[in-house]
Design a protein around this motif. Sequence first.
Motif, PDB file in Angstrom:
ATOM      1  N   GLN A  88      17.120  67.732  46.618  1.00 37.47           N
ATOM      2  CA  GLN A  88      17.906  67.409  45.441  1.00 37.47           C
ATOM      3  C   GLN A  88      17.391  66.083  44.876  1.00 37.47           C
ATOM      4  O   GLN A  88      16.672  65.348  45.539  1.00 37.47           O
TER       5      GLN A  88
ATOM      6  N   ARG B 120      26.478  74.382  41.745  1.00 36.63           N
ATOM      7  CA  ARG B 120      25.763  74.108  40.503  1.00 36.63           C
ATOM      8  C   ARG B 120      26.279  74.976  39.367  1.00 36.63           C
ATOM      9  O   ARG B 120      26.461  74.509  38.246  1.00 36.63           O
ATOM     10  N   ARG B 121      26.467  76.250  39.642  1.00 32.82           N
ATOM     11  CA  ARG B 121      26.914  77.163  38.594  1.00 32.82           C
ATOM     12  C   ARG B 121      28.281  76.746  38.077  1.00 32.82           C
ATOM     13  O   ARG B 121      28.524  76.691  36.878  1.00 32.82           O
TER      14      ARG B 121
ATOM     15  N   SER C  49      28.182  73.442  36.089  1.00 30.20           N
ATOM     16  CA  SER C  49      27.646  73.551  34.736  1.00 30.20           C
ATOM     17  C   SER C  49      28.624  74.255  33.808  1.00 30.20           C
ATOM     18  O   SER C  49      28.549  74.104  32.594  1.00 30.20           O
TER      19      SER C  49
ATOM     20  N   TRP D 167      30.554  68.299  40.985  1.00 29.53           N
ATOM     21  CA  TRP D 167      30.243  68.624  42.371  1.00 29.53           C
ATOM     22  C   TRP D 167      31.434  69.201  43.141  1.00 29.53           C
ATOM     23  O   TRP D 167      31.253  69.768  44.217  1.00 29.53           O
TER      24      TRP D 167
ATOM     25  N   TYR E 217      31.825  69.597  47.236  1.00 26.45           N
ATOM     26  CA  TYR E 217      30.588  69.845  47.973  1.00 26.45           C
ATOM     27  C   TYR E 217      30.399  68.856  49.120  1.00 26.45           C
ATOM     28  O   TYR E 217      29.999  69.240  50.220  1.00 26.45           O
TER      29      TYR E 217
ATOM     30  N   ASP F  83      17.841  71.707  49.068  1.00 23.26           N
ATOM     31  CA  ASP F  83      17.897  72.617  47.927  1.00 23.26           C
ATOM     32  C   ASP F  83      16.907  73.759  48.183  1.00 23.26           C
ATOM     33  O   ASP F  83      15.711  73.618  47.969  1.00 23.26           O
TER      34      ASP F  83
END
Lengths: 330, 330, 330, 330
Positions: free
Chosen positions: A59, A212-213, A216, A226, A229, A291
């Motif tokens: 990341q 991430r999905r 966003s 986040w 997480y 990642d």
Amino acid sequence: MTSDRHDPEGAIAAAAAVCSNWGRWGEDDVLGTLNFLDEGKRREGAALVRRGASFSLSQRFDMNGPQKGWRRRTNPVHTMLDTGADAALGNQGFPHGLGGADDVITMPLQCSTQWDGLGHIFDHGRAWNGRPAEKVVTSDGDLVTGIEHMAPHVAGRGVLLDVGRVVGEDGELPDGFAITEEHLTATAAAHGVSVGRGDIVLVRTGQLARVRRRGSSHAGGGGGGWGEYAGGPAPGLSFTTAGWLHGTEIAAIATDTWGFEVRPNEFEHAFQPLHQVVIPHIGLLIGEMWDLDALAGDCAADGVYEFWLTAAPLPITGAVGSPVNPIAVK
Amino acid sequence: MTSDRHDPEGAIAAAAAVCSNWGRWGEDDVLGTLNFLDEGKRREGAALVRRGASFSLSQRFDMNGPQKGWRRRTNPVHTMLDTGADAALGNQGFPHGLGGADDVITMPLQCSTQWDGLGHIFDHGRAWNGRPAEKVVTSDGDLVTGIEHMAPHVAGRGVLLDVGRVVGEDGELPDGFAITEEHLTATAAAHGVSVGRGDIVLVRTGQLARVRRRGSSHAGGGGGGWGEYAGGPAPGLSFTTAGWLHGTEIAAIATDTWGFEVRPNEFEHAFQPLHQVVIPHIGLLIGEMWDLDALAGDCAADGVYEFWLTAAPLPITGAVGSPVNPIAVK
Amino acid sequence: MTSDRHDPEGAIAAAAAVCSNWGRWGEDDVLGTLNFLDEGKRREGAALVRRGASFSLSQRFDMNGPQKGWRRRTNPVHTMLDTGADAALGNQGFPHGLGGADDVITMPLQCSTQWDGLGHIFDHGRAWNGRPAEKVVTSDGDLVTGIEHMAPHVAGRGVLLDVGRVVGEDGELPDGFAITEEHLTATAAAHGVSVGRGDIVLVRTGQLARVRRRGSSHAGGGGGGWGEYAGGPAPGLSFTTAGWLHGTEIAAIATDTWGFEVRPNEFEHAFQPLHQVVIPHIGLLIGEMWDLDALAGDCAADGVYEFWLTAAPLPITGAVGSPVNPIAVK
Amino acid sequence: MTSDRHDPEGAIAAAAAVCSNWGRWGEDDVLGTLNFLDEGKRREGAALVRRGASFSLSQRFDMNGPQKGWRRRTNPVHTMLDTGADAALGNQGFPHGLGGADDVITMPLQCSTQWDGLGHIFDHGRAWNGRPAEKVVTSDGDLVTGIEHMAPHVAGRGVLLDVGRVVGEDGELPDGFAITEEHLTATAAAHGVSVGRGDIVLVRTGQLARVRRRGSSHAGGGGGGWGEYAGGPAPGLSFTTAGWLHGTEIAAIATDTWGFEVRPNEFEHAFQPLHQVVIPHIGLLIGEMWDLDALAGDCAADGVYEFWLTAAPLPITGAVGSPVNPIAVK
């Protein structure tokens, strides 16, 4: 290996007894399971470079990272000592049009994509190889097993186990999903890869992709989207995999989650119980917050789940962990 | 390429004109000569792993490093957020005997073994690819060519040119020794290696070995015995090698010295003039303060001066450099 | 109070027994001798403001400070988050011509002009008031006597004892000079001031003036010309003053030296033995590296050695010390 | 002074023209309105010490502070270099039972209770006294008006205007409430205090009390319950007070809010427009995030709203701001 949900301390002790590698590489050992990663394994790994495609498994390190302050872990703060702005304005005092920029970082070594060093976790006051924790890691850092000792070693054969893709839905395991030995072996079988002595195993849960999905889709949300997480519920390795982690004689393992093991864990009341067995007793190198998505996509596309992997920690003297930019090459 | 000792600015401009790669990879390029390092080069590099022996080319990161405050560059400060001492004393509040240690680092990204990013040096207000320095590197960091863009790329064929061993005495070049194209090609010839497009070239001067030897003979000396390693006189590349650095189409180059090029340089009054050509105009990735001694010893022993090299920068968003632990595997 | 040069441990124990304030202000006390500084003392101090002249007693905080790395103490590193350069170039994104600059500091709390908190020194595992050191100051900081508790208290009557001027030559005591009770009382007598309960006493040795003078005569010298100011030989309080420090019931004391007490100290083999009595047993607030020269010059000129003094530590939660800018007003 | 809601840039320019102090104290001035705080004012202030009661006006500095990352402002990170745990365990190597603790802080200078230095804000590329911003504040810090110049000056007469108590409900003004000159003068009248040349004025809005009350009623909430304190809506000074701030010839002003002026401000689209007039044009020292509640409670109880105030910035060389622990004594 089964465990009593009501007796984490007993289960931890039992697993530690079964899985202990204390003394296996001598009293002075500072490498743990990295001892399994030998030159033969590196030759085997290098032979896996077929196309020459390389993937970073890191990341980014910046203030938009996942940390929320737990145990005073913050995100990296990057500041400039010199800039192009000052260079262009002639503020730097160099001759003949030379200009320069320099920078500084302040960060917890556990803030993002990382290795946990052998001094990162203790069990009842004992560090790796049975040493007294209070003599190994003081305010001066890890005086014995500092991560600098691992500097040249972490390069070898990598294997991706994309459990999210094989076992999950849409490539993702739900939070709280405990990955068992059966899931791991089924995934390896599905991929057509073996896992064994000296390998660096990467377990993809899909959680990072999900975070991430969702992040966003919550544009403008605080904390960079986040959510939980860093320290919240997550898929991860079951406590019951301790035996597999020990018996396979792998050199290292890493996941795309904050904490490697399933959260909440499988006991009524415990905190990171698998860590408590794996780091001080097995001496296993654990990676977190890697990642794995780009690599996993490539592996799904070409069906090849093994590769050459270099994941060299920065040799920070006395550190109990290190940020790392792991590079897989296929 | 010759240059007028009395006219550094003219010499720099002339070299820049001859060696410029501006526009070569498009207006949006953020990789510079890393573009030369392609998949074929990685396959070639991986094939060099014969024994599986790995070498870290990094110095340790700690307060005993070489920095003395120049341009506010300090040595790394590593502090603990949790320790084994607190774990053993039951100060941490974890259940069932779990204990942990965490840590933090504060360091300039240019403090020790490192890569210079493309935003590190400017020429007359111009950054790599001709961009205005003041729009590329602001107080927010390198907004265009931050080192994070290089994250997956720096893995390929490495070549060691041990100029110290071939040209120097007792394996070392004296401070102020300017390494010319002739020295580089003679060294490659002596080693029986070629240097070409996409290679990562490591030039050993022997200065680090000398500094270490002298430091250890001055036990107790202030500053850890580093003397003038950080910024003082040193052997290094001659300004006249700009053409070779450009024409060979190498992907990157690193030395065992603080500043890559010879110090003092070959002009009457100039500061790091080769940097001024090489980073903004050629777009070349430069490494400094690499520890090449163990690798060089091995190469001298087996006569093989090429290897697989991974030297992945930490993807710190907007950074103009990165600490790195380069790993060579033979 | 006399002491056996060969038995520091015995001497420390004896002095501790005689001077102990443990329990004097209750089991929960977190202020130590600051308890002596009451409202009456503040009224007395405020009445000393006659001219309204103010003096800062702080050295500057920057990279040119005295620290050399001992116990990982570094000098402050100050970096910018935004600059006027970026503002002028329109890099900041603010509307209507607004521009701004922000900055960051990283520094040991013991790096320059400071207060030692009550958690700074322990004797045989005991902190102030007899508490176990390991439960008071952990990796999480001082959980009991953090300097934040002193936030509102340190304002009162200040007294300067310019021992350097009264006892020394040319206003300076030589390094290694042990200031005894006799020197202190003679100086007070020479100044015509009394010292008593609740006062904040400033002892000037002249060492800082000497270091400055010598530094400036060694232009270009490394380390900013500080020589051994941070941790080397220095004039300072004799171990034998413990009784005076206790018996006078002063609230706090500060010197212009790095370490408050004489260095080398008066025992064959000991390290900061007076600290070991004064902080954990007396509970006395100690200031170090104060710049007393401008104030001392004024006192010498007008013959008035008492004044209003505010020296408020930053309330950093859990800190064992704090940088401070003390302000004397006459 | 009225202003067109649709023309912030015009309004700022007009206010700047009317209120400018450029040149008032000469071309070399580095103090701005601190020039108004003279010795006579200090004598007047010291005479206000009647009871000897002292109040800290500082919030605590720790990771539980209000910052959320805006403009990379983080909360302070405090770590230990040595601890009581290590002392008790004998890990430190000192003789005769001596133990010690040391610590380090990393923090933005704007993170909590602070002074804005004169280099903190620019208007159209101009800093205080008309200087070019890009030559005043570079990556090396504020080269001209660094806060170190203010070190001895900020001690004098303080006046509290508790606008929250006089004008608000339950002692608090709502977010978005613009405090006008009329509110300020009415509050002073209600308190029976005058405000004039050289005073340090403290304006309490009550927002900090509200944030605290709400935070504590949301136990366990993320971010320590600060909500939008750092950068969100807040009561504060109206843009129209620029004339009053200039005409009263006060030396400094501070509030209990993050940003001093009302947020959102009174223009359709602007950012901190009052700052843009007050710092670069008036040269006024502004304090933010001061904790005025304990002092205000005392003032309400005894009806006395004036006091002796010392608020000495740390003399960090080149800083554009400083954390501060202001001490009021009544």
